[in-house]
Each structure stands twice: as structure tokens, then as C-alpha cells.
Design an enzyme around this catalytic site. Structure first.
Site, PDB file in Angstrom:
ATOM      1  N   LYS A  85      -2.180  73.011  -4.630  1.00 63.23           N
ATOM      2  CA  LYS A  85      -0.794  73.443  -4.382  1.00 63.23           C
ATOM      3  C   LYS A  85       0.131  72.903  -5.491  1.00 63.23           C
ATOM      4  CE  LYS A  85       1.520  75.036  -0.339  1.00 63.23           C
ATOM      5  NZ  LYS A  85       1.862  74.549   1.226  1.00 63.23           N
TER       6      LYS A  85
HETATM    7  O1  G3P Z   1       3.564  76.240   3.738  1.00 57.70           O
HETATM    8  C1  G3P Z   1       4.814  75.677   3.624  1.00 57.70           C
HETATM    9  C2  G3P Z   1       5.947  76.473   4.269  1.00 57.70           C
HETATM   10  O2  G3P Z   1       5.068  77.344   5.369  1.00 57.70           O
HETATM   11  C3  G3P Z   1       7.067  75.710   5.019  1.00 57.70           C
HETATM   12  O3  G3P Z   1       7.236  76.369   6.142  1.00 57.70           O
HETATM   13  O4  G3P Z   1       9.039  76.291   8.088  1.00 57.70           O
HETATM   14  O5  G3P Z   1       8.861  74.351   6.470  1.00 57.70           O
HETATM   15  O6  G3P Z   1       9.981  76.348   6.020  1.00 57.70           O
HETATM   16  P1  G3P Z   1       9.017  76.094   6.673  1.00 57.70           P
END
Ligand code: G3P
Length: 219
Positions: A83
Site C-alpha cells: 500500500k
Molecule cells: O483503509 C483505510 C481507511 O479505511 C481508513 O478509514 O475510518 O480511518 O477513515 P477511516
């Protein structure tokens, strides 16, 4: 639509993998920080329970540093996807890693043009963050729809991986918008089958069977 789990917790992931319905996993440094495990150790454990792509996120900001970290991740298992952030260095790393046959997930995508650039760099997955766009007062799902249109216009085979999913409506709308994958937090995944009418209907079936003395005889 493929379903990935957005978590770096190997135990939770193993429990969900037992459903047979997990197609992959995404991790990031914030998720890794939550469980307090060494990141590489956690990835090893995750790859032992999931055969689909497991995204491991680099920390370096320069291409050479990203490629060095990718080498460490690549030794963990064959199903690691590297990633990288949506930056010029990240896209250069993406091209080099794809040329080496690695899967690459380009993350932190917030615009359709960023997604087009990632596809041109050969990304296996693009990760638009829909929840964070909603938080910022935009409509996250519009981004998924616009990326879908651009990728279809030019036959890009980069898979749209809806990320920053906050609830079941995001899963539903991602599927309707044609996302290839949604990466889902553990609590949201557990809630995917919830419906009050399912619970009510099941209780009524069982109550009726009990009242009528219905048994399933094994002859
Ligand atoms: O994979 C990363 C992403 O899903 C982050 O999610 O909830 O931290 O915005 P969030």
C-alpha cells in the site's frame, strides 16, 4: 463485490475468516497502532488466516524507501499487496512494484483525477476514502461513481476499493455504484446480516414449530 476487512487485528480477522466470506484485508499504520503488535508480526499472522490480498502500508515518503519497505513486506507471504500513498513518489513506487509482479494498493485517494493517475501507474487497487469525504461535508459516494465512470471509459483494470467505510449504507451504496471491493471495519462486517424482520421471522417460525410439536426426524 469482494469484501475485505479493514483491520490489523489478527485474532479478529481469523474469527471473521472462518465465515469463508472474507476476500482480503487492508491494514494501515493507524490500525496497526491500535493493537500494539509489531506490524510485521501482525501481517504474518493475518496472512496465515486469509489467502486473498492483504495490504501492508509503507511508511517511507520517498520511492527508494518505499521499495525497501516493500521488500520486507514481500517476504511475509505471496498474498501481500503493497500500500503506497497517492503521491508522485508513491506512483513511481507503484510502477516499479507492478513491474516486479507485486500487487499495489494506492491509498488516500480523494479525487477522480488522483484515481485516474493511480490507474495509469498500474495500481491493482485504488482506495477512495468515502467516510472522510463525508466527514468533510462532501458526498464520498460521488467519488466512487466518478472513478467507476472514468475506469469504464478507458478500460482501466484497477479495482476500486471503497475505503473509510463507516456503516452498512456505505456497503450498500458501494455495491450499487459498482465498486469492486469494500474494505469494512470488523463491527460493520458483523452487522451485515442484521435486520429486525429476520430476527422476528425466525422467532415466529420457531414458536410455530414448537406449538405444533414439529420435529425433524432422521429416518
Ligand atoms: O483503509 C483505510 C481507511 O479505511 C481508513 O478509514 O475510518 O480511518 O477513515 P477511516
Amino acid at each position: 463485490m469482494k469484501l475485505f476487512i479493514d483491520s490489523a487485528d489478527p485474532k479478529e480477522i481469523a474469527r471473521l475468516a472462518a465465515t469463508g466470506l472474507i476476500d482480503g484485508v487492508t491494514t494501515n499504520p493507524s490500525l496497526a497502532a491500535k493493537n500494539g503488535m509489531d506490524y510485521v508480526d501482525a501481517l504474518k499472522e493475518i496472512c496465515a488466516s486469509v489467502s486473498g490480498p492483504v495490504s501492508a502500508e509503507v511508511l517511507a515518503l520517498d520511492t527508494a524507501g518505499m521499495l525497501a519497505e516493500a521488500k520486507v513486506f514481500a517476504r511475509i507471504a505471496n498474498n501481500i499487496a503493497i500500500k503506497v500513498p497517492l503521491t508522485w513518489d508513491g506512483l513511481a513506487a507503484c510502477r516499479a512494484l507492478r513491474a516486479d509482479g507485486m500487487m499495489v494498493n494506492v491509498t488516500l485517494c480523494f479525487s477522480p483525477v488522483q484515481a485516474m493517475m493511480a490507474a495509469k501507474a498500474g495500481a491493482t487497487f485504488i482506495s477512495p476514502f468515502i467516510g472522510r469525504l463525508d466527514d468533510a461535508g462532501q458526498v464520498g459516494m460521488d467519488l466512487i461513481r466518478e472513478i467507476r465512470a472514468i475506469y469504464d471509459n478507458y478500460n482501466f483494470d484497477t479495482q476500486i476499493l471503497a475505503a473509510s467505510v463507516r456503516g452498512i449504507p456505505h456497503v450498500r451504496e458501494s455495491a450499487l455504484a459498482g465498486a469492486d471491493v469494500a474494505t469494512i471495519p470488523v463491527d460493520v462486517f458483523r452487522a451485515l446480516l442484521n435486520h429486525p424482520l429476520t430476527d422476528k421471522g425466525l422467532a415466529a417460525f420457531l414458536a410455530d414449530a414448537k406449538k405444533a410439536g414439529i420435529r425433524i426426524r432422521d429416518e
